[in-house]
Scaffold this active site. Structure first.
Site, PDB file in Angstrom:
ATOM      1  CD  GLU A  54      -2.846  -1.174   2.334  1.00 37.12           C
ATOM      2  OE1 GLU A  54      -3.896  -0.547   2.393  1.00 37.12           O
ATOM      3  OE2 GLU A  54      -2.436  -1.888   3.256  1.00 37.12           O
ATOM      4  CB  SER A  99      -5.340  -1.343  -0.497  1.00 32.73           C
ATOM      5  OG  SER A  99      -5.185  -0.119   0.169  1.00 32.73           O
ATOM      6  CB  SER A 158     -10.091   7.703   2.021  1.00 27.46           C
ATOM      7  OG  SER A 158      -8.944   7.214   1.395  1.00 27.46           O
TER       8      SER A 158
HETATM    9  N1  ADP Z   1     -17.241 -11.770   2.889  1.00 26.24           N
HETATM   10  C1  ADP Z   1     -17.401 -10.856   1.935  1.00 26.24           C
HETATM   11  N2  ADP Z   1     -18.545 -10.767   1.212  1.00 26.24           N
HETATM   12  C2  ADP Z   1     -18.704  -9.830   0.241  1.00 26.24           C
HETATM   13  N3  ADP Z   1     -17.771  -8.933  -0.101  1.00 26.24           N
HETATM   14  C3  ADP Z   1     -16.603  -8.963   0.577  1.00 26.24           C
HETATM   15  C4  ADP Z   1     -16.360  -9.914   1.635  1.00 26.24           C
HETATM   16  N4  ADP Z   1     -15.138  -9.692   2.103  1.00 26.24           N
HETATM   17  C5  ADP Z   1     -14.631  -8.677   1.403  1.00 26.24           C
HETATM   18  N5  ADP Z   1     -15.482  -8.225   0.471  1.00 26.24           N
HETATM   19  C6  ADP Z   1     -15.220  -7.131  -0.489  1.00 26.24           C
HETATM   20  O1  ADP Z   1     -13.811  -6.938  -0.591  1.00 26.24           O
HETATM   21  C7  ADP Z   1     -13.438  -5.660  -0.079  1.00 26.24           C
HETATM   22  C8  ADP Z   1     -12.132  -5.746   0.674  1.00 26.24           C
HETATM   23  O2  ADP Z   1     -12.226  -6.641   1.755  1.00 26.24           O
HETATM   24  P1  ADP Z   1     -11.688  -6.264   3.209  1.00 26.24           P
HETATM   25  O3  ADP Z   1     -11.904  -7.427   4.094  1.00 26.24           O
HETATM   26  O4  ADP Z   1     -12.303  -4.997   3.650  1.00 26.24           O
HETATM   27  O5  ADP Z   1     -10.124  -6.124   2.980  1.00 26.24           O
HETATM   28  P2  ADP Z   1      -9.118  -4.891   3.021  1.00 26.24           P
HETATM   29  O6  ADP Z   1      -8.462  -5.009   4.357  1.00 26.24           O
HETATM   30  O7  ADP Z   1      -8.189  -5.148   1.902  1.00 26.24           O
HETATM   31  O8  ADP Z   1      -9.920  -3.626   2.880  1.00 26.24           O
HETATM   32  C9  ADP Z   1     -14.613  -5.249   0.780  1.00 26.24           C
HETATM   33  O9  ADP Z   1     -14.676  -3.845   0.891  1.00 26.24           O
HETATM   34  C10 ADP Z   1     -15.777  -5.841   0.011  1.00 26.24           C
HETATM   35  O10 ADP Z   1     -16.098  -5.057  -1.155  1.00 26.24           O
END
Ligand code: ADP
Ligand code: MG
EC number: 6.3.2.4
Length: 390
Positions: free
Chosen positions: A26, A218, A354
């Site tokens: 990142e 990210s 953001s």
């Molecule tokens: N279990 C899930 N079901 C549906 N969408 C998901 C799920 N997990 C992640 N996502 C999608 O992937 C994106 C990134 O996942 P996240 O866990 O927030 O990781 P990061 O730490 O990279 O932000 C989320 O904002 C969402 O859009």
């Protein structure tokens, strides 16, 4: 370069070290976040010194802040900056420019000016604007704590827990927070028996599932998998970033809500904002930073959903032991009216795309005011920590 060419600190203004870039994937996102922070720190109140950490982990002086970039490209810390380091001295923590010979690893490049370390002045407070490993994970926080520099944001332990999705989920579960069903794949087990691991996951979770490296951000290394082969590819990809991979039940028709939190003992929590997906099958890296995104602040959801988010955000912040700031992210399932906690980020993105800045704007707190408060919380937290130091 002579000492005079560096900005000399003004005695009465606190000197803020803004750190950005870093070793994680990142890096560029951090540079984008730092641009906003450097813009927002009031020069009438603070002296600012910018240090960019290269991808190899070298701290370099960035007298002009984050480099400009062409439209559509992301900024990065160039490799040609001069190496600096932070040390505790008899008169407090100071930033030092290393002599050329040490920096170049050769004795024969010493010039008259730079044959010695150059003192760039004291540092009163650090704002680590870094995301992911070696920035948001407690490592930089440990360095700053051991050198004795107060810093913005969560301490070592809270940072380390929050950045590791597996540990974070354990802590959230202990606090009774609702989360999406998930399991874990460890590299050693995968290498021994990938077919067994695939069968185990398929026995536990229905498709679609999401595969995620435990410690990333990210959306890097995250995949949405719909069958055995895409699950295999998703696990392999995520294992490129971490030895632990989280597998989660994939939620369809989900809305993504995010609350901003700032403060130490009595944190203030915003109403959630919503990230509205445009095109991308999920909120992936490109959707986050390279494509226009729609942020709705506050989110257009029922009042009780807003209240649940706020309540869970407060619990999540407390559960990991966060301080200073964090963003707590939720999945809202309108059909079943469920709110699940997705994650907490202890150094949320502060880029123009953001959510953290606009959820505060919507609350009437301008970005400049917010940054000023974060610096004040850092000083408060540092004074509190000093009470417990021998
Ligand atoms: N279990 C899930 N079901 C549906 N969408 C998901 C799920 N997990 C992640 N996502 C999608 O992937 C994106 C990134 O996942 P996240 O866990 O927030 O990781 P990061 O730490 O990279 O932000 C989320 O904002 C969402 O859009
Ligand atoms: Mg996220």
């Amino acid at each position: 370069m002579s000492q005079e060419s560096h900005e000399t600190p003004t005695a009465d203004k606190p000197r803020v070290l803004v750190l950005f870039g870093g070793r994680s994937s990142e890096h560029e996102v951090s540079c984008l976040s730092a641009r906003g922070v450097l813009w927002a720190i009031d020069p009438d109140i603070y002296d600012v010194v910018s240090v960019g950490i290269t991808r190899t982990g070298r701290w370099t002086l960035m007298p002009h802040g984050v480099p400009r970039t062409r439209e559509g490209t992301l900024p990065a810390v160039p490799e040609d900056g001069e190496t600096v380091t932070l040390v505790q001295t008899r008169v407090g923590p100071r930033l030092m420019l290393l002599p050329d010979d040490v920096d170049a690893g050769a004795a024969d490049v010493v010039d008259a000016d730079r044959g010695r370390t150059v003192d760039l002045g004291g540092i009163d407070i650090c704002f680590p604007v870094l995301h992911g490993p070696y920035g948001e994970d407690g490592t930089i926080q440990g360095l700053l704590a051991s050198v004795g520099v107060p810093y913005v944001g969560a301490d070592v332990a809270a940072s380390a827990i929050a950045v590791d999705k597996r540990q974070m989920k354990h802590v959230f579960a202990a606090a009774g927070l609702p989360q999406v069903a998930h399991d874990v794949v460890r590299r050693a087990d995968w290498e021994r028996d990938p077919e067994g691991e695939l069968a185990r996951i398929e026995g536990l979770l229905e498709y679609p599932v999401f595969t995620k490296p435990a410690r990333q951000g990210s959306s890097i290394g995250i995949s949405r998998c719909t069958d055995t082969e895409s699950l295999r590819a998703g696990v392999e990809d995520a294992l490129g970033y971490d030895r632990v991979v989280i597998i989660e039940r994939g939620l369809d028709g989900v809305r993504e809500l995010e609350c901003g939190v700032v403060g130490n003992d009595d944190p203030v929590i915003t109403a959630p904002g919503e990230t509205i997906h445009t095109g991308a099958s999920f909120y992936d890296f490109d959707a986050k930073y390279l494509e226009p995104v729609k942020l709705q602040c506050p989110a257009d959801v029922p009042d009780d959903v807003i209240e649940r988010c706020r309540d869970y955000a407060a619990q999540a912040y407390d559960a990991v032991g966060a301080r200073g700031l964090a963003r707590v992210d939720f999945f809202y399932l309108p059909d079943s009216d469920e709110v699940l906690v997705n994650e907490i980020n202890t150094i949320p993105g502060l880029t123009p795309q953001s959510m953290f800045p606009p959820v505060w704007e919507a609350q009437g707190v301008a970005f400049r005011v917010l940054i000023d408060r974060l610096l004040a919380y850092a000083m408060e937290a540092s004074e509190e920590s000093a009470r417990y130091s021998p």
